[in-house]
Design a protein around this motif. Structure first.
Motif, PDB file in Angstrom:
ATOM      1  N   GLU A   1      18.275  12.375  -4.284  1.00 57.94           N
ATOM      2  CA  GLU A   1      19.689  12.403  -4.676  1.00 57.94           C
ATOM      3  C   GLU A   1      20.215  13.838  -4.694  1.00 57.94           C
ATOM      4  O   GLU A   1      21.372  14.090  -4.343  1.00 57.94           O
ATOM      5  N   SER A   2      19.357  14.789  -5.104  1.00 59.77           N
ATOM      6  CA  SER A   2      19.823  16.172  -5.229  1.00 59.77           C
ATOM      7  C   SER A   2      19.614  16.974  -3.936  1.00 59.77           C
ATOM      8  O   SER A   2      19.667  18.201  -3.956  1.00 59.77           O
ATOM      9  N   ARG A   3      19.330  16.305  -2.846  1.00 57.63           N
ATOM     10  CA  ARG A   3      19.210  16.900  -1.505  1.00 57.63           C
ATOM     11  C   ARG A   3      18.024  17.845  -1.389  1.00 57.63           C
ATOM     12  O   ARG A   3      18.015  18.732  -0.534  1.00 57.63           O
ATOM     13  N   ALA A   4      17.015  17.670  -2.255  1.00 52.17           N
ATOM     14  CA  ALA A   4      15.885  18.605  -2.265  1.00 52.17           C
ATOM     15  C   ALA A   4      14.772  18.181  -1.306  1.00 52.17           C
ATOM     16  O   ALA A   4      13.810  18.922  -1.130  1.00 52.17           O
ATOM     17  N   THR A   5      14.888  17.002  -0.671  1.00 52.91           N
ATOM     18  CA  THR A   5      13.752  16.488   0.106  1.00 52.91           C
ATOM     19  C   THR A   5      13.924  16.712   1.604  1.00 52.91           C
ATOM     20  O   THR A   5      15.029  16.867   2.108  1.00 52.91           O
ATOM     21  N   VAL A   6      12.778  16.718   2.285  1.00 51.66           N
ATOM     22  CA  VAL A   6      12.746  16.800   3.747  1.00 51.66           C
ATOM     23  C   VAL A   6      11.950  15.597   4.239  1.00 51.66           C
ATOM     24  O   VAL A   6      10.849  15.341   3.757  1.00 51.66           O
TER      25      VAL A   6
ATOM     26  N   ARG B   1       0.837  -1.216   0.000  1.00 49.47           N
ATOM     27  CA  ARG B   1       0.000   0.000   0.000  1.00 49.47           C
ATOM     28  C   ARG B   1       0.865   1.258   0.000  1.00 49.47           C
ATOM     29  O   ARG B   1       0.434   2.320  -0.415  1.00 49.47           O
ATOM     30  N   ALA B   2       2.079   1.146   0.512  1.00 48.47           N
ATOM     31  CA  ALA B   2       3.021   2.270   0.496  1.00 48.47           C
ATOM     32  C   ALA B   2       4.427   1.697   0.552  1.00 48.47           C
ATOM     33  O   ALA B   2       4.687   0.761   1.304  1.00 48.47           O
ATOM     34  N   ALA B   3       5.321   2.253  -0.269  1.00 48.70           N
ATOM     35  CA  ALA B   3       6.720   1.806  -0.262  1.00 48.70           C
ATOM     36  C   ALA B   3       7.592   2.961   0.194  1.00 48.70           C
ATOM     37  O   ALA B   3       7.375   4.111  -0.211  1.00 48.70           O
ATOM     38  N   GLY B   4       8.555   2.676   1.042  1.00 47.41           N
ATOM     39  CA  GLY B   4       9.449   3.715   1.544  1.00 47.41           C
ATOM     40  C   GLY B   4      10.611   3.915   0.590  1.00 47.41           C
ATOM     41  O   GLY B   4      11.178   2.949   0.068  1.00 47.41           O
ATOM     42  N   VAL B   5      10.949   5.177   0.349  1.00 47.67           N
ATOM     43  CA  VAL B   5      12.115   5.510  -0.479  1.00 47.67           C
ATOM     44  C   VAL B   5      13.282   5.771   0.471  1.00 47.67           C
ATOM     45  O   VAL B   5      13.137   6.518   1.437  1.00 47.67           O
ATOM     46  N   ASN B   6      14.407   5.146   0.175  1.00 46.32           N
ATOM     47  CA  ASN B   6      15.589   5.283   1.028  1.00 46.32           C
ATOM     48  C   ASN B   6      16.799   5.687   0.212  1.00 46.32           C
ATOM     49  O   ASN B   6      16.861   5.395  -0.992  1.00 46.32           O
ATOM     50  N   PHE B   7      17.777   6.292   0.886  1.00 47.68           N
ATOM     51  CA  PHE B   7      18.997   6.635   0.173  1.00 47.68           C
ATOM     52  C   PHE B   7      19.630   5.378  -0.427  1.00 47.68           C
ATOM     53  O   PHE B   7      20.245   5.420  -1.488  1.00 47.68           O
TER      54      PHE B   7
ATOM     55  N   SER C   1      20.825  21.260   4.990  1.00 43.08           N
ATOM     56  CA  SER C   1      20.838  22.389   4.060  1.00 43.08           C
ATOM     57  C   SER C   1      20.024  23.528   4.678  1.00 43.08           C
ATOM     58  O   SER C   1      19.053  23.272   5.408  1.00 43.08           O
ATOM     59  N   PRO C   2      20.398  24.796   4.391  1.00 45.72           N
ATOM     60  CA  PRO C   2      19.780  25.934   5.093  1.00 45.72           C
ATOM     61  C   PRO C   2      18.252  25.947   5.069  1.00 45.72           C
ATOM     62  O   PRO C   2      17.618  26.235   6.082  1.00 45.72           O
ATOM     63  N   GLU C   3      17.640  25.582   3.943  1.00 50.70           N
ATOM     64  CA  GLU C   3      16.172  25.669   3.861  1.00 50.70           C
ATOM     65  C   GLU C   3      15.477  24.638   4.751  1.00 50.70           C
ATOM     66  O   GLU C   3      14.260  24.691   4.928  1.00 50.70           O
ATOM     67  N   LYS C   4      16.240  23.712   5.326  1.00 49.03           N
ATOM     68  CA  LYS C   4      15.636  22.665   6.172  1.00 49.03           C
ATOM     69  C   LYS C   4      15.869  22.931   7.666  1.00 49.03           C
ATOM     70  O   LYS C   4      15.460  22.127   8.509  1.00 49.03           O
TER      71      LYS C   4
ATOM     72  N   PRO D   1      11.062   7.597 -10.150  1.00 49.32           N
ATOM     73  CA  PRO D   1      12.352   8.161 -10.564  1.00 49.32           C
ATOM     74  C   PRO D   1      12.483   9.636 -10.168  1.00 49.32           C
ATOM     75  O   PRO D   1      13.563  10.094  -9.799  1.00 49.32           O
ATOM     76  N   LYS D   2      11.365  10.381 -10.211  1.00 46.07           N
ATOM     77  CA  LYS D   2      11.385  11.797  -9.818  1.00 46.07           C
ATOM     78  C   LYS D   2      11.688  11.898  -8.304  1.00 46.07           C
ATOM     79  O   LYS D   2      12.532  12.692  -7.885  1.00 46.07           O
ATOM     80  N   ALA D   3      11.028  11.059  -7.516  1.00 46.56           N
ATOM     81  CA  ALA D   3      11.249  11.081  -6.066  1.00 46.56           C
ATOM     82  C   ALA D   3      12.713  10.769  -5.755  1.00 46.56           C
ATOM     83  O   ALA D   3      13.354  11.455  -4.935  1.00 46.56           O
TER      84      ALA D   3
END
Ligand code: NAP
Length: 332
Positions: free
Chosen positions: A320-325, A44-50, A180-183, A313-315
């Motif tokens: 990868e580009s450090r854009a997520t929180v 029902r939900a899959a976790g995305v990991n580094f 990163s500063p925005e986080k 792939p977008k997620a």
């Protein structure tokens, strides 16, 4: 429950080691069958990991070879049992780790399937099978953190880091997070005492200043790359423990000369899969403690950012580009 299990399913297939850009949605992937001791989960939900990024580039030691169904953390309902699995598991809502989570169905070992806490959704439990045990193992059995000690936590706004900040504060530690500063606001809101910029500045000097020159008692080192040396230099001489659990910024090394003459610290490697297989007693204690922390509300239901399966792939690209929180979820 009760719905017929189809022969094929939608799944994200990694076609090469060219990274997430070569991960594609297919609708003709065979539904796997659970072997002895395994269960089939309707994801029902899959976790995305580094770790998914490392697997997509082939740098995850022991990871699958293309083509493979990507993802390894799922939450959902058990819809079929392999031999030797107790019938009571059929229909249970669980989260677990296995190959091929970015799909409608995945197989996980029955013994490692953790119940979804009552009242939680499958998305809310993501992290409980990967990020939370990794953070807790780093802090307690390996890091030995106690009240009054200082912990430096890299990627403190991330899936693993957020859990680590909450737990370290619960154990009475002073927390220095990097992000990163925005986080930074996110990390402060979790209770971190100090937040440092992970993108620039002399991290070691800042940690030494914040600790009156002593350094951090425990460092959760997941940044790697150029930050690796800063983590060593930021740890307290002789008693400071640096737990190396990731290498988001790339490989880095330390020499025997440096350990003797420059950074006299205790260096500890952590790999959750190896911990589960070779130290089941320690892993059992970690999972027992996690369930107590969930009951006590220290680890509340997660609120992952969710994407449809085809946006996987977008997620991964954003991670990868450090854009997520925080934690990311794919919904198949
Ligand atoms: N050893 C284990 O068993 C185990 C288990 C789970 C996770 N981990 C490790 O824990 C770390 C966090 O994993 P996660 O899945 O929770 O991911 P995450 O923390 O949600 O995302 C990774 C974060 O790492 C930081 N980062 C620093 N340098 C980076 C770089 N050069 N490239 C990309 N990111 C960089 C970024 O945060 P800022 O931009 O805010 O700095 C980024 O958002 C990873 O290193 C992972 O491998 C290890």
């Amino acid at each position: 429950m009760g719905a017929k299990i189809p022969a094929t399913m939608r799944a994200l297939v990694q076609g090469s080691f060219d990274g997430p850009r070569d991960m594609r949605l297919r609708d003709d992937v065979p539904v796997p069958s659970p072997g002895a001791g395994e269960v089939l989960m309707r994801v029902r939900a899959a976790g995305v990991n580094f770790g998914d990024i490392s697997r997509a580039y082939g740098t995850f030691a022991g990871g699958p070879r293309p083509p493979f169904v990507a993802g390894f953390e799922g939450a959902g309902e058990i819809v079929a049992l392999g031999s030797g699995v107790g019938a009571e598991l059929l229909g249970a809502r669980v989260t677990g780790v296995g190959d091929g989570a970015f799909a409608e169905y995945m197989v996980v070992p029955g013994a490692a399937a953790m119940p979804v806490p009552s009242g939680w959704t499958e998305q809310q439990v993501l992290g409980a099978a990967v990020n939370w045990p990794a953070a807790l193992a780093a802090l307690r059995p390996l890091g030995g953190v106690t009240a009054g000690q200082t912990v430096l936590i890299h990627a403190a706004a991330g899936g693993t880091g957020q859990a680590a900040v909450r737990m370290a504060k619960h154990y009475g530690a002073t927390v220095i997070g990097t992000a990163s500063p925005e986080k930074h606001e996110t990390v402060r809101a979790l209770g971190a005492d100090h937040v440092l910029d992970s993108r620039g500045g002399d991290l070691a000097a800042q940690v030494l200043r914040l600790t009156g020159g002593a350094g951090a008692d425990v460092v959760l080192e997941s940044a790697g790359g150029p930050s690796f040396d800063a983590g060593m230099a930021a740890a307290k001489r002789v008693t400071g423990r640096v737990i190396v659990l990731g290498l988001a910024g790339g490989e880095a090394s330390i020499s025997n000369w440096e350990l003797v003459y420059k950074n006299q610290i205790q260096l500890i490697g952590l790999n959750l899969g190896v911990l589960i297989r070779t130290a089941p007693g320690i892993f059992g204690e970690v999972m027992g403690e996690l369930s107590a922390l969930v009951t006590a509300g220290v680890l509340p239901p997660g609120r992952p950012t969710h994407y449809d399966l085809d946006a996987g792939p977008k997620a991964l690209g954003e991670l990868e580009s450090r854009a997520t929180v925080g934690k990311l979820a794919l919904v198949p």
